[in-house]
Design a protein around this motif. Structure first.
Motif, mmCIF file in Angstrom:
data_model
loop_
_atom_site.group_PDB
_atom_site.id
_atom_site.type_symbol
_atom_site.label_atom_id
_atom_site.label_comp_id
_atom_site.label_asym_id
_atom_site.label_seq_id
_atom_site.Cartn_x
_atom_site.Cartn_y
_atom_site.Cartn_z
ATOM 1 N N GLU A 175 24.256 8.358 24.108
ATOM 2 C CA GLU A 175 24.123 7.169 23.237
ATOM 3 C C GLU A 175 22.679 6.666 23.210
ATOM 4 O O GLU A 175 22.141 6.341 22.159
ATOM 5 N N LYS A 176 22.074 6.639 24.395
ATOM 6 C CA LYS A 176 20.725 6.045 24.503
ATOM 7 C C LYS A 176 19.662 6.953 23.882
ATOM 8 O O LYS A 176 18.807 6.486 23.132
ATOM 9 N N ASP A 177 19.716 8.247 24.166
ATOM 10 C CA ASP A 177 18.607 9.138 23.781
ATOM 11 C C ASP A 177 18.915 10.076 22.611
ATOM 12 O O ASP A 177 18.024 10.377 21.815
ATOM 13 N N THR A 178 20.152 10.574 22.540
ATOM 14 C CA THR A 178 20.432 11.608 21.517
ATOM 15 C C THR A 178 20.826 10.997 20.174
ATOM 16 O O THR A 178 20.391 11.504 19.122
ATOM 17 N N VAL A 179 21.605 9.903 20.216
ATOM 18 C CA VAL A 179 21.993 9.281 18.934
ATOM 19 C C VAL A 179 20.746 8.890 18.103
ATOM 20 O O VAL A 179 20.708 9.149 16.893
ATOM 21 N N PRO A 180 19.702 8.337 18.718
ATOM 22 C CA PRO A 180 18.490 8.057 17.908
ATOM 23 C C PRO A 180 17.878 9.316 17.277
ATOM 24 O O PRO A 180 17.300 9.250 16.194
ATOM 25 N N ILE A 181 18.027 10.466 17.936
ATOM 26 C CA ILE A 181 17.493 11.710 17.364
ATOM 27 C C ILE A 181 18.339 12.109 16.150
ATOM 28 O O ILE A 181 17.809 12.527 15.113
ATOM 29 N N VAL A 182 19.652 11.938 16.287
ATOM 30 C CA VAL A 182 20.556 12.217 15.152
ATOM 31 C C VAL A 182 20.144 11.344 13.964
ATOM 32 O O VAL A 182 20.057 11.806 12.818
ATOM 33 N N LYS A 183 19.853 10.086 14.263
ATOM 34 C CA LYS A 183 19.451 9.151 13.182
ATOM 35 C C LYS A 183 18.128 9.555 12.542
ATOM 36 O O LYS A 183 17.914 9.358 11.344
ATOM 37 N N ARG A 184 17.241 10.125 13.347
ATOM 38 C CA ARG A 184 15.954 10.613 12.783
ATOM 39 C C ARG A 184 16.192 11.719 11.781
ATOM 40 O O ARG A 184 15.574 11.761 10.709
ATOM 41 N N PHE A 185 17.074 12.667 12.160
ATOM 42 C CA PHE A 185 17.381 13.759 11.219
ATOM 43 C C PHE A 185 17.992 13.190 9.938
ATOM 44 O O PHE A 185 17.704 13.659 8.838
ATOM 45 N N GLU A 186 18.829 12.175 10.107
ATOM 46 C CA GLU A 186 19.468 11.569 8.926
ATOM 47 C C GLU A 186 18.418 10.917 8.021
ATOM 48 O O GLU A 186 18.415 11.110 6.808
ATOM 49 N N ALA A 187 17.489 10.194 8.649
ATOM 50 C CA ALA A 187 16.429 9.528 7.873
ATOM 51 C C ALA A 187 15.553 10.551 7.151
ATOM 52 O O ALA A 187 15.021 10.288 6.066
ATOM 53 N N ASP A 188 15.415 11.747 7.740
ATOM 54 C CA ASP A 188 14.608 12.813 7.115
ATOM 55 C C ASP A 188 15.435 13.677 6.153
ATOM 56 O O ASP A 188 14.969 14.744 5.732
#
Ligand SMILES: Nc1ncnc2c1ncn2[C@@H]1O[C@H](COP(=O)(O)OP(=O)(O)OP(=O)(O)O)[C@@H](O)[C@H]1O
Ligand SMILES: O=c1ccn([C@@H]2O[C@H](COP(=O)(O)O)[C@@H](O)[C@H]2O)c(=O)[nH]1
Ligand SMILES: [Mg+2]
Length: 225
Positions: A183-196
């Motif tokens: 939740e802390k580290d990987t979900v933000p990476i998922v969100k980055r891919f989504e934003a890109d």
């Protein structure tokens, strides 16, 4: 030269320049290694879906970051084995330099034209940063497949798997830590891919074959199947 022929000359030169630029762009894309990342919480079905995919195309090279780390941990000649073991058994992330080096060695050992399916990576910002330093220049990331699954379903799957997997981290205590870090580290990476606009999300709380049908469609879309 008349103004008409000057205009024609400029138009032809412009056309040649555009065609050359397009050709060079296409060629550079072709020489890059195609990569798909697979993310999702513990037990979302990443390994399962990847195995089903690679059975359909031998040119797809599959690397699980977790499997590479587990293999390194078992290697008696590895200087990092003890550290990797300690971190995995606590549900913590291994330093990115170790994980990305293992991935780079694995990728470099494959023949040209291979396509790379990478499970369980990048898990945090450090992984992204070191990937960018060591591999991004030679890779074309097509998308990140995200297996979206409710936590209760993932917990049930992992505890069931833990009865026979032999994984030191498949128990309730370590699992809680893995979810926290996810939740802390990987979900933000998922969100980055989504934003890109690089994220392909698939609902993973369905039978394996139903999930696979949708996953397969995504890989047909990029010509991997
Ligand atoms: N769609 C599904 N329905 C029911 N069970 C599933 C499904 N997908 C996977 N499983 C089972 O759930 C367990 C976890 O699956 P898998 O190992 O593929 O998850 P994972 O995302 O790779 O987990 P981890 O991050 O812990 O490696 C396995 O026992 C697998 O057989
Ligand atoms: O990029 C990564 C991937 C994995 N780890 C460590 O391995 C375990 C298990 O990973 P799975 O993908 O569930 O097989 C994970 O909990 C981390 O400890 C890592 O550090 N970095
Ligand atoms: Mg797995």
């Amino acid at each position: 030269m008349s103004s008409t022929s000057r205009t024609a000359t400029i138009a032809i030169a412009g056309g040649i320049l555009a065609a050359t630029t397009y050709f060079l762009y296409k060629r550079s894309k072709k020489t890059l290694k195609e990569v798909v990342f697979v993310l999702g919480g513990p037990g979302s079905g990443k390994g399962t879906q990847c195995e089903l995919l690679i059975a359909q195309n031998p040119n797809i090279r599959f690397f699980s970051a977790g499997d590479l780390l587990r293999a390194e941990r078992k290697d008696p000649s590895s200087k990092q084995g003890a550290l990797i073991n300690d971190l995995i058994s606590k549900g913590e992330f291994v330093p990115a330099s170790i994980t990305v080096t293992l991935l780079k060695n694995a990728i470099d050992s494959c023949p040209p034209g291979s396509k790379f399916l990478i499970d369980g990576f990048p898990r945090n910002l450090d992984n992204v940063r070191v990937w960018d330093e060591m591999l991004a220049g030679e890779c074309d990331v097509k998308f990140c497949l995200f297996l979206d699954c409710p936590e209760a379903v993932m917990i049930e799957r992992i505890l069931e798997r833990g009865k026979s997997s032999g994984r030191v981290d498949d128990n309730r205590e370590v699992l809680l830590k893995r979810f926290k870090n996810y939740e802390k580290d990987t979900v933000p990476i998922v969100k980055r891919f989504e934003a890109d606009s690089k994220l392909k999300k698939v609902e993973a709380d369905r039978p394996m074959d139903v999930v696979q049908k949708e996953v397969k469609g995504l890989f047909e879309g990029i010509g991997w199947l």
